[in-house]
Motif scaffolding. Structure first.
Motif, short mmCIF file in Angstrom:
data_model
loop_
_atom_site.label_atom_id
_atom_site.label_comp_id
_atom_site.label_asym_id
_atom_site.label_seq_id
_atom_site.Cartn_x
_atom_site.Cartn_y
_atom_site.Cartn_z
N PRO A 149 -45.24 -11.73 -5.03
CA PRO A 149 -46.17 -11.82 -5.02
C PRO A 149 -46.61 -10.91 -6.71
N PRO A 150 -45.62 -11.17 -7.09
CA PRO A 150 -46.05 -11.16 -8.84
C PRO A 150 -46.53 -12.20 -8.85
N VAL A 151 -45.70 -12.87 -8.55
CA VAL A 151 -46.45 -14.93 -8.91
C VAL A 151 -48.00 -14.87 -7.89
N VAL A 152 -48.29 -14.71 -7.07
CA VAL A 152 -49.42 -15.09 -6.53
C VAL A 152 -50.67 -14.07 -7.65
N ASN A 153 -50.14 -12.96 -8.08
CA ASN A 153 -50.76 -11.78 -8.31
C ASN A 153 -51.14 -12.78 -9.91
N ALA A 154 -50.17 -13.30 -10.45
CA ALA A 154 -50.48 -13.54 -11.18
C ALA A 154 -51.48 -15.29 -11.38
N VAL A 155 -50.95 -16.11 -10.31
CA VAL A 155 -52.61 -17.01 -9.89
C VAL A 155 -53.58 -16.52 -10.21
N LYS A 156 -54.13 -15.78 -9.02
CA LYS A 156 -54.75 -14.73 -8.47
C LYS A 156 -55.49 -14.17 -9.85
N ASN A 157 -55.14 -14.18 -11.09
CA ASN A 157 -55.24 -13.61 -12.42
C ASN A 157 -55.87 -14.63 -13.45
N GLY A 158 -55.27 -16.18 -13.02
CA GLY A 158 -55.85 -17.71 -13.51
C GLY A 158 -54.80 -17.00 -15.07
N ALA A 159 -53.45 -16.79 -14.59
CA ALA A 159 -52.37 -17.63 -15.96
C ALA A 159 -51.89 -18.49 -15.61
N PHE A 160 -52.76 -19.12 -14.42
CA PHE A 160 -51.98 -20.92 -14.67
C PHE A 160 -52.59 -21.75 -14.60
N TRP A 161 -52.47 -23.04 -14.82
CA TRP A 161 -53.62 -24.23 -14.66
C TRP A 161 -53.26 -24.84 -12.82
N ASP A 162 -54.77 -24.34 -12.60
CA ASP A 162 -55.29 -25.09 -11.03
C ASP A 162 -55.19 -26.58 -11.14
N LEU A 163 -53.74 -27.30 -10.71
CA LEU A 163 -53.45 -28.65 -10.94
C LEU A 163 -53.89 -29.33 -10.17
N THR A 164 -54.87 -29.41 -9.12
CA THR A 164 -55.41 -30.07 -8.22
C THR A 164 -56.38 -31.19 -8.43
N PRO A 165 -57.21 -30.70 -9.55
CA PRO A 165 -58.56 -31.98 -10.40
C PRO A 165 -57.28 -32.83 -11.55
N PHE A 166 -56.34 -31.82 -11.80
CA PHE A 166 -55.42 -33.52 -12.58
C PHE A 166 -55.43 -34.25 -11.69
N LEU A 167 -54.47 -33.63 -10.72
CA LEU A 167 -53.61 -35.34 -9.86
C LEU A 167 -54.31 -35.53 -8.70
N GLY A 168 -55.49 -35.01 -8.42
CA GLY A 168 -56.33 -36.28 -7.44
C GLY A 168 -55.79 -37.10 -6.29
N ASP A 169 -56.21 -37.64 -6.20
CA ASP A 169 -55.41 -38.17 -5.14
C ASP A 169 -54.40 -38.90 -5.73
N PHE A 170 -53.55 -38.63 -7.07
CA PHE A 170 -52.11 -39.12 -7.35
C PHE A 170 -52.42 -40.58 -7.30
N SER A 171 -52.98 -41.18 -8.03
CA SER A 171 -53.07 -42.79 -7.59
C SER A 171 -52.45 -42.34 -9.73
N LYS A 172 -52.32 -41.65 -10.57
CA LYS A 172 -51.72 -41.98 -11.59
C LYS A 172 -50.27 -41.15 -11.60
N TYR A 173 -50.06 -40.94 -9.80
CA TYR A 173 -48.56 -40.42 -10.01
C TYR A 173 -48.01 -40.72 -8.93
N PRO A 174 -47.29 -41.83 -8.87
CA PRO A 174 -47.49 -41.86 -7.82
C PRO A 174 -45.73 -41.73 -7.64
N ASN A 175 -45.48 -41.75 -8.35
CA ASN A 175 -43.59 -40.70 -8.18
C ASN A 175 -43.43 -39.55 -7.69
N LEU A 176 -44.43 -38.51 -7.53
CA LEU A 176 -44.40 -37.28 -7.58
C LEU A 176 -45.15 -36.92 -5.88
#
Length: 552
Positions: A149-176
């Motif tokens: 719960p403290p992790v989820v709450n910190a995410v809700k409160n904007g403490a961490f980057w949303d990496l979804t836009p960075f990762l996109g279609d993973f074309s830049k991150y084939p290993n991941l």
């Protein structure tokens, strides 16, 4: 094929990949005991497993590595400064010397400077809570439980980057994309988005370790069922097996919290992970099912028989391991098969005849004692305080190291320093143990996914590792394991409500196991929890997510 509670893994997950729900959360739900701070910090994920987590090995699946050297030049052609990363990491052994040959070479190859705060795994949850509460978050924060719960709450409160836009279609991150655990990028979502880089681990851990030499000495065959396991341990504790004249051998110690039900897979032998619905059609959380109460009754019998360690509820992971390695315990719940060889070598220092093996999948009244995980054990979060351009460089670092090339390097180290090739086989040097160790190199990276990673160890000869893989395959571990739906589905109401009951529930479980209250009293308490309006609401949410996810 491992099943998701009678649904094929690929069927359920492909459904979700093709028809994902925007804004949904598909992350593991884990029960964490909180009777004491020690117990809280000892109950890591779970799924883990445990454990512990942090295991890998020498055998890896096929696939062409896509790693490439980091681009160490800036746009103007000048050399790029090393990427300095402030990070936390879980510690499962001695604190590594980051100035030794291995870590210098690692940072040279990756063009990084790692400033890591190493935190003992048994204390990690407590420390994580302090970090999140203080707001003093490192650039890269390792979490050991995505549904904490403290992790989820910190995410809700904007403490961490949303990496979804960075990762996109993973074309830049084939290993991941290609070398992570199956569906890792779905099962690790928080709030329906990829806030984390999942840490990959083999999906199959292992059953309890047992002193096979003691079984042989007493003429006891290897246990195949829970009843046989209990009987064998009882015979060992009743005998003066170590010859010291005291009959003081402990039957069972556990590195992981037994209250998760997943430790040792014991809960699954009673069918704890099988979907169980209440009268309103709500999906009951697995540790509040009648099956879990059967597990409590079984542990109660072990405690009454003098098999289960008296201090089991507050025992630290390191204490459990120390007792087993000192030849004081007959069986240890630990997270992987690969430790059989390592534990055996350490015990032989005090008891030269020691033989350590993992029991086969123990059959119980509701299934087998095997817990199969999603393959995600913890994750990396990147602090929102990190500039966007540095986020990209951190992702490049994690992409680079999520390859077979770096996997082999973290397992073996530097040729001529940490290992030599003898007749085509890798032989580790004494320097390997001092500088590379068993688990530390895997903590700062996502880790290339290896199906057999928790079966083999670079410390053992190839013949031993090959035999271990064949043994586990023949025993049906991969076929008999199941993934609990609570590793994927979620309920916002559960996250908000369960912490209010968690400490009391753990306390009542302890009291029932040690005989301070009756089983009827325990079941009455569980009924009271299950009748709570908010808990019932959570069960309805679980049922809805289960139906939408698995089509049932």
């Amino acid at each position: 094929m491992v099943t998701w509670q009678y649904h094929h893994y690929d069927k359920g997950m492909n459904k979700r990949m093709g028809h994902g729900k925007s804004g949904r959360m598909y992350t593991p739900v884990l029960a964490v005991g909180m009777i004491l701070a020690l117990l809280l910090s000892a109950s890591c994920s779970g799924n883990s497993s445990p454990s512990a987590a942090g295991d890998a090995g020498t055998s890896a699946p096929g696939g062409k590595p896509e790693s490439k050297p980091p681009d160490n030049k800036q746009p103007d052609g000048k050399p790029q400064e090393p990427l300095e990363i402030q990070m936390t990491a879980r510690l499962f052994e001695e604190v590594p010397n980051m100035d030794n040959a291995y870590w210098k070479e690692f940072m040279k190859r990756t063009n990084t400077k790692l400033n890591i705060e190493w935190i003992p795994d048994g204390d990690y949850t407590t420390k994580l809570n302090l970090i999140l509460a203080s707001g003093s978050i490192p650039e890269v924060l390792v979490i050991n439980n995505l549904k904490h719960p403290p992790v989820v709450n910190a995410v809700k409160n904007g403490a961490f980057w949303d990496l979804t836009p960075f990762l996109g279609d993973f074309s830049k991150y084939p290993n991941l994309k290609n070398f992570s655990a199956p569906e890792a990028w779905v099962t690790s979502r928080i709030l329906g988005k990829n806030y984390v880089i999942p840490k990959n681990r083999p999906q199959l851990s292992g059953g309890p370790k047992i002193r096979k030499d003691w079984l042989d000495k007493l003429g006891i065959p290897m246990p195949q069922t829970l009843d046989e396991y209990r009987s064998a341990l009882k015979k060992i504790v009743d005998a003066d097996i170590d010859g010291n004249g005291k009959k003081d051998t402990i039957g069972l110690v556990s590195k992981a919290s037994l209250f998760t039900g997943s430790a040792g897979g014991f809960g699954d032998a009673f069918g704890m992970g099988k979907p169980t619905f209440n009268q309103e059609g709500g999906l009951i959380y697995e540790t509040l099912t009648p099956q879990y109460a059967e597990l409590v009754a079984w542990l109660r019998d072990l405690y009454a028989d003098g098999i289960l360690a008296k201090e089991f509820s507050v025992m630290k992971p390191t204490q459990a391991v120390e007792l087993f390695e000192a030849g004081k315990a007959a069986s240890l719940v630990n997270e992987s098969f690969r430790w059989d060889y390592i534990f055996m070598g350490n015990i032989k220092k005090v008891q030269p005849e020691a033989i350590v093996d993992t029991v086969p999948p123990l059959q119980g009244p509701g299934g087998y004692a095997v817990r199969y995980s999603t393959g995600v054990d913890g994750a990396f979060l990147i602090s929102k305080k990190v500039p966007e351009e540095k986020v990209k460089r951190i992702l490049d670092f994690l992409e680079l190291t999520n390859s077979k090339e770096y996997y082999d390097f973290t397992v073996n180290g530097i040729e001529g320093v940490h290992f030599n090739k003898v007749n085509g086989e890798i032989v580790l040097t004494d320097q390997h143990k001092k500088e590379v160790g068993s688990t530390s190199p895997w903590q700062p990276i996502a880790l290339y996914y290896d199906k057999y990673g928790k079966l083999t160890t670079p410390a053992a000869p190839k013949e031993y590792n090959d035999a271990k893989i064949k043994q586990v395959e023949a025993q049906g571990y991969f076929q008999k394991g199941i993934i609990s739906p609570f590793s994927v589905i979620d309920s916002p109401t559960w996250l908000a409500t369960w912490p209010k009951f968690q400490q009391e529930w753990t306390s009542m479980s302890v009291k029932a196991i040690v005989g301070q209250i009756s089983l009827d009293d325990y079941k009455a308490y569980v009924k009271k929890v299950n009748d709570d309006p908010n808990i019932k609401k959570a069960y309805q949410e679980f049922a809805k997510d289960y139906k939408e996810t698995f089509g049932k």
